[in-house]
Design a protein around this motif. Structure first.
Motif, PDB file in Angstrom:
ATOM      1  N   SER A 145       0.939  -1.177   0.122  1.00  0.00           N
ATOM      2  CA  SER A 145       0.049  -0.056  -0.191  1.00  0.00           C
ATOM      3  C   SER A 145       0.783   1.197  -0.040  1.00  0.00           C
ATOM      4  O   SER A 145       1.970   1.163   0.973  1.00  0.00           O
ATOM      5  N   VAL A 148      -4.059   6.368   0.939  1.00  0.00           N
ATOM      6  CA  VAL A 148      -5.447   6.620   0.575  1.00  0.00           C
ATOM      7  C   VAL A 148      -5.897   7.731   0.238  1.00  0.00           C
ATOM      8  O   VAL A 148      -5.404   8.912   0.823  1.00  0.00           O
ATOM      9  N   ALA A 182     -10.274   5.498  -8.072  1.00  0.00           N
ATOM     10  CA  ALA A 182      -9.685   4.040  -7.442  1.00  0.00           C
ATOM     11  C   ALA A 182      -9.161   3.116  -8.546  1.00  0.00           C
ATOM     12  O   ALA A 182      -8.069   2.589  -8.410  1.00  0.00           O
ATOM     13  N   SER A 186      -5.014   2.184  -8.840  1.00  0.00           N
ATOM     14  CA  SER A 186      -5.044   0.693  -8.123  1.00  0.00           C
ATOM     15  C   SER A 186      -3.734   0.257  -8.561  1.00  0.00           C
ATOM     16  O   SER A 186      -3.052  -0.487  -7.720  1.00  0.00           O
ATOM     17  N   ARG A 191      -5.730   3.790  -2.567  1.00  0.00           N
ATOM     18  CA  ARG A 191      -7.042   3.829  -2.602  1.00  0.00           C
ATOM     19  C   ARG A 191      -7.725   4.894  -2.658  1.00  0.00           C
ATOM     20  O   ARG A 191      -7.198   5.930  -2.213  1.00  0.00           O
ATOM     21  N   VAL A 193     -11.704   6.598  -1.313  1.00  0.00           N
ATOM     22  CA  VAL A 193     -12.833   6.397  -0.595  1.00  0.00           C
ATOM     23  C   VAL A 193     -13.640   7.810  -0.565  1.00  0.00           C
ATOM     24  O   VAL A 193     -12.827   8.743  -0.010  1.00  0.00           O
ATOM     25  N   GLU A 243      -7.871  -2.079   4.117  1.00  0.00           N
ATOM     26  CA  GLU A 243      -7.516  -2.143   2.856  1.00  0.00           C
ATOM     27  C   GLU A 243      -8.895  -2.301   1.963  1.00  0.00           C
ATOM     28  O   GLU A 243      -8.633  -1.962   0.955  1.00  0.00           O
ATOM     29  N   ASN A 246     -12.209   0.773  -0.649  1.00  0.00           N
ATOM     30  CA  ASN A 246     -11.635   1.246  -1.756  1.00  0.00           C
ATOM     31  C   ASN A 246     -13.010   1.573  -3.020  1.00  0.00           C
ATOM     32  O   ASN A 246     -13.682   0.574  -3.082  1.00  0.00           O
TER      33      ASN A 246
END
Length: 262
Positions: A145, A148, A182, A186, A191, A193, A243, A246
């Protein structure tokens, strides 16, 4: 994804939902970059939070102002060694107005642009300027990761009331761009949200009249009250750490569905 020792940029970060989010992430060990127009509040908050916080006076409708804040944050990251963990695009405004008023005059473009430029353009501009610095960071954890992006829509994106054409348009657009964002990110392990709150206790809702506030509270199922900033912040913390969150829009609304009019 771990929150501690990661740096998060938060626009609209020195009041309301943004400030509650900043405090919640800070309590988890994060470094916080606060972007906001209110320099007085920003100075006070940084003094309160200590060395793990920085403030950058920022108008999110100004691309160069965002660029300066992002570059300042990146320079701070290079000093601390605490990699970027994400962006919370929290700057937003509401300016109610019927598309046609009692004098048969259309809603002004100045009013529409004011809302769209902060809520939509400001969100996209901040995200697009931060992402290049996230894609080049070292991935962490078993899922590799890199962070986000968390954006803020509204219940009005789905059931906006009379007088909310511009506001609903701006928040509906944010909700709609969540999945393609997203998908774009990717391959980098980033991510996206979006949280869509109902009426929460904030500077914007405190400007409402008692009649409007009471009418909105009656349209909620349970609990019948404005949401607390801390409740919003708890969901942000979950969005950072989980995680599997997303490409989705999360309603945080007490089962509220706004009526056409109060």
């Amino acid at each position: 994804m771990k929150i501690a020792d990661r740096t998060f940029l938060i626009s609209g970060g020195v009041s309301g939902l943004g400030l509650a989010t900043a405090r919640a992430l800070h309590e988890q060990g994060a470094y916080i970059s606060l972007l906001d127009l209110n320099a007085d509040n920003g100075t006070k908050i940084v003094k309160d939070l200590g060395p793990r916080a920085k403030f950058f006076e920022t108008d999110v409708t100004d691309t160069q102002a965002i660029a300066a804040a992002v570059q300042g944050t990146v320079a701070w990251v290079q000093e601390t060694g605490k990699a970027l963990g994400g962006v919370i695009a929290g700057a937003g405004v509401g300016m109610p107005g019927l598309i046609i008023d009692k004098k048969n005059q259309p809603l002004s473009m100045e009013s529409i642009d004011f809302v769209l430029n902060i809520n939509l353009r400001g969100t996209l501009d901040l995200v697009r300027q931060v992402v290049p610095h996230m894609t080049t960071s070292t991935p962490t954890g078993p899922d590799n990761s890199r962070g986000v992006i968390i954006m803020i829509a509204s219940s009005a994106a789905f059931d906006g009331q009379m007088g909310q054409v511009a506001y609903a348009a701006s928040k509906g657009a944010v909700a709609s761009l969540t999945l393609p964002l997203a998908r774009d990110l990717s391959k980098y392990g980033i991510r996206a949200v979006t949280i869509a709150p109902s009426m929460f206790d904030s500077a914007m809702t405190r400007m409402m009249s008692d009649k409007v506030r009471e009418g909105l509270e009656k349209s909620m199922e349970f609990p019948r009250r404005a949401g607390l900033p801390e409740e919003f912040a708890r969901l942000v913390v979950e969005c950072v750490g989980n995680e599997m969150l997303n490409g989705t829009v999360l309603r945080l609304d007490g089962a509220m569905r706004m009526p056409a009019r109060l």
